[in-house]
Design an enzyme around this catalytic site. Structure first.
Site, PDB file in Angstrom:
ATOM      1  NE  ARG A  15      -2.980  -1.449   3.152  1.00 57.73           N
ATOM      2  CZ  ARG A  15      -3.228  -1.389   4.366  1.00 57.73           C
ATOM      3  NH1 ARG A  15      -3.970  -0.255   4.693  1.00 57.73           N
ATOM      4  NH2 ARG A  15      -2.831  -2.471   5.606  1.00 57.73           N
ATOM      5  NE  ARG A 333      28.219  22.833  -1.208  1.00 58.80           N
ATOM      6  CZ  ARG A 333      29.235  22.855  -2.059  1.00 58.80           C
ATOM      7  NH1 ARG A 333      29.451  23.924  -2.732  1.00 58.80           N
ATOM      8  NH2 ARG A 333      29.541  21.733  -2.484  1.00 58.80           N
ATOM      9  CE1 TYR A 366      31.748  27.175  -2.745  1.00 62.92           C
ATOM     10  CE2 TYR A 366      33.503  27.910  -4.239  1.00 62.92           C
ATOM     11  CZ  TYR A 366      32.851  27.224  -3.529  1.00 62.92           C
ATOM     12  OH  TYR A 366      33.497  25.743  -3.274  1.00 62.92           O
ATOM     13  NE  ARG A 440      41.321  48.803  -9.059  1.00 60.89           N
ATOM     14  CZ  ARG A 440      40.835  48.970  -7.729  1.00 60.89           C
ATOM     15  NH1 ARG A 440      40.037  48.046  -7.119  1.00 60.89           N
ATOM     16  NH2 ARG A 440      41.356  50.099  -7.083  1.00 60.89           N
TER      17      ARG A 440
END
Ligand code: UD1
Ligand code: CA
Length: 462
Positions: A15, A333, A366, A440
């Site tokens: 079931r 994580r 991140y 940069r």
């Protein structure tokens, strides 16, 4: 003498309409049969035998890390036959033998302990758990004589009409005397409506020989709730959710809406912690005191120190010190370790990273495979480029370093303590302590260029 539990889990569970064996379905993050195994252990049982049949390979590999013995029941010839298979696997048992069902997951350790204690105290051949059911249909019925002693259990399908009204049902949990069980199992026969070896037929056999049978009435009918369908799985989840949440609230945890908080059975929570709605705590998770968790938060297999705030975030396999701030919408994580007073802010993803005390990763970053010292500040949009397509590499950031916004840290790379990186830099070489590294192009500025362009555009329109 040590107590043994036999957990019957060979049935098919049609079931459930599932590719997964019934007892592998989870309630609050834990497979049903694991709830039963844990209850047996906490109830004082020393050895656990799980009888498997349908989906045996899946059930046995799911429980591979558990200290349990498996007994295969290749064909499901009834509960009595399942116990025969278990005893073939264990050999002779001299102590008490508890029999439980893998699909009756809400049983409490105290109930199992009470069955074992009663059996030890009385020396009964069997102590069985009964309950008075509002609707006893489907249950085997407990038949008593005029003096109130149990004389037999008759299965629902074998019940004569005049006994259909008996409301006392057999819960399906027992504690047998080991030697009495061994001595009588081979007298069971399948001459009944279902053609099965009924374990429950032992009761009448014991009584006929003048052996003692004790019945214990369950304190809480919920404990005997069997799961045969997904609807019942959800109902059992609700019962367990309420039971667990009530215990935490009694111990000093605030839940603003406990129906919207799901806490797994192994989770611990310190007092004065407040849990907001849509929060789930699962697995091997331990929360300190005076934390604020949620809303919209999921924490799995993690340790959280006192005074932490975790808002709208996902935390797995992580360790947080005291007073750590996480979220909104952070994703911590596996292998994240955050020192006391540190912060992982809005839309920050961390993986396999150590963040020192008071260091902050406030926005949109991140950070993976990294070691960050104490008191460092990681500017918005910083990314550790840890994966070169083949291997992962580490980034190391010293104490008090200041990483400018939108820095790409191309690992392996080290930024010394107290060093600064200029916003928008791609840092691929090590930066010594206290240095500035900027990468940069030089900015060019053209005075009046934008105004001239707008003017030219308007002329074109005319
Ligand atoms: C059983 C009892 C019944 C009791 C009810 C409570 C018997 C004969 N009847 O009935 O008195 O009221 O439980 O829920 O015992 N299993 C096996 N191998 C088998 C048969 C069953 O491992 O060959 C397992 C099932 O997977 C399940 C448990 O034993 O976990 C109980 O079996 P089930 O068929 O549900 O028993 P019921 O007919 O409900
Ligand atoms: Ca049956």
């Amino acid at each position: 003498m040590t107590a043994t539990a036999l957990i019957l889990a060979a049935g098919e569970g049609t079931r459930m309409k599932s590719a997964l064996p019934k007892v592998a379905h989870a309630i609050l993050g834990v497979p049903m049969v694991m709830h039963v195994i844990t209850a047996a252990r906490r109830g004082g049982v020393d050895d656990v035998v799980v009888v498997t049949g349908h989906g045996a390979d899946a059930v046995e590999s799911m429980l591979a890390e558990e200290a349990v013995t498996f007994a295969r029941q290749e064909r499901q010839l009834g509960t009595g036959h399942a116990v025969m298979c278990a005893l073939e696997a264990t050999g002779r048992i001299d102590g008490p033998v508890v029999v439980l069902a893998g699909d009756v997951p809400l049983v409490r350790p105290e109930t199992i302990a009470r069955l074992v204690d009663t059996q030890r105290r009385t020396g009964a051949a069997c102590v069985l758990l009964t309950a008075v059911f509002p609707d006893p249909a489907g249950y085997g019925r407990v038949i008593r004589d005029a003096a109130g002693s149990v004389t037999a259990i008759i299965e629902h399908k074998d019940l004569p009409d005049e006994l259909l009204c008996v409301a006392e049902g057999n819960v399906g949990m027992y504690c047998f005397d080991g030697p009495a069980l061994h001595a009588h199992l081979d007298r069971l026969n399948p001459s009944n409506t279902q053609g099965e070896f009924y374990l429950t037929d032992l009761i009448a056999l014991f009584v006929a020989e003048g052996l003692r049978v004790e019945a214990m009435i369950a304190d809480d009918v919920d404990e005997s709730y069997g799961v045969n369908s997904r609807v019942q799985l959800a109902e059992a989840t609700k019962v367990l959710q309420r039971r667990i949440n009530r215990e935490h609230m009694r111990a000093g945890v605030t839940m603003t809406d406990p129906d919207l908080v799901w806490v797994g059975p192994g989770v611990t929570i310190g007092r004065d912690t407040v849990i907001e709605p849509m929060t789930q705590l699962h697995g091997d998770t331990h929360i300190g005191e005076a934390c604020l968790l949620g809303p919209d938060t999921r924490i799995t297999d993690s340790a959280v120190g006192d005074g932490c705030t975790i808002d709208s975030s996902i935390v797995t396999g992580s360790r947080l010190g005291e007073g750590v701030t996480v979220g909104p919408r952070a994703y911590l994580r596996q292998g994240t370790v955050m020192g006391s007073g540190s912060k992982a802010g809005t839309s920050v993803e961390l993986k396999n990273v150590r963040i020192g005390e008071r260091s902050k990763v406030p926005h949109l970053s991140y950070i993976g495979d990294a070691d960050i010292g104490t008191d460092a500040n990681i500017g918005a949009g910083t990314i550790t480029c840890n994966y070169d397509g083949f291997r992962k590499h580490r980034t190391t950031i010293g104490d008090g370093a200041f990483i400018g916004s939108d820095t790409m840290l191309i690992a392996p790379v080290r930024v010394g303590s107290g060093a600064v990186t200029g916003a928008g830099s791609a840092i691929s070489h090590d930066v010594p302590a206290d240095a500035l590294a900027v990468e940069r192009t030089v900015q060019e500025t053209f005075e009046g260029w934008a105004a001239a362009r707008r003017a030219a555009n308007e002329q074109g329109d005319r």
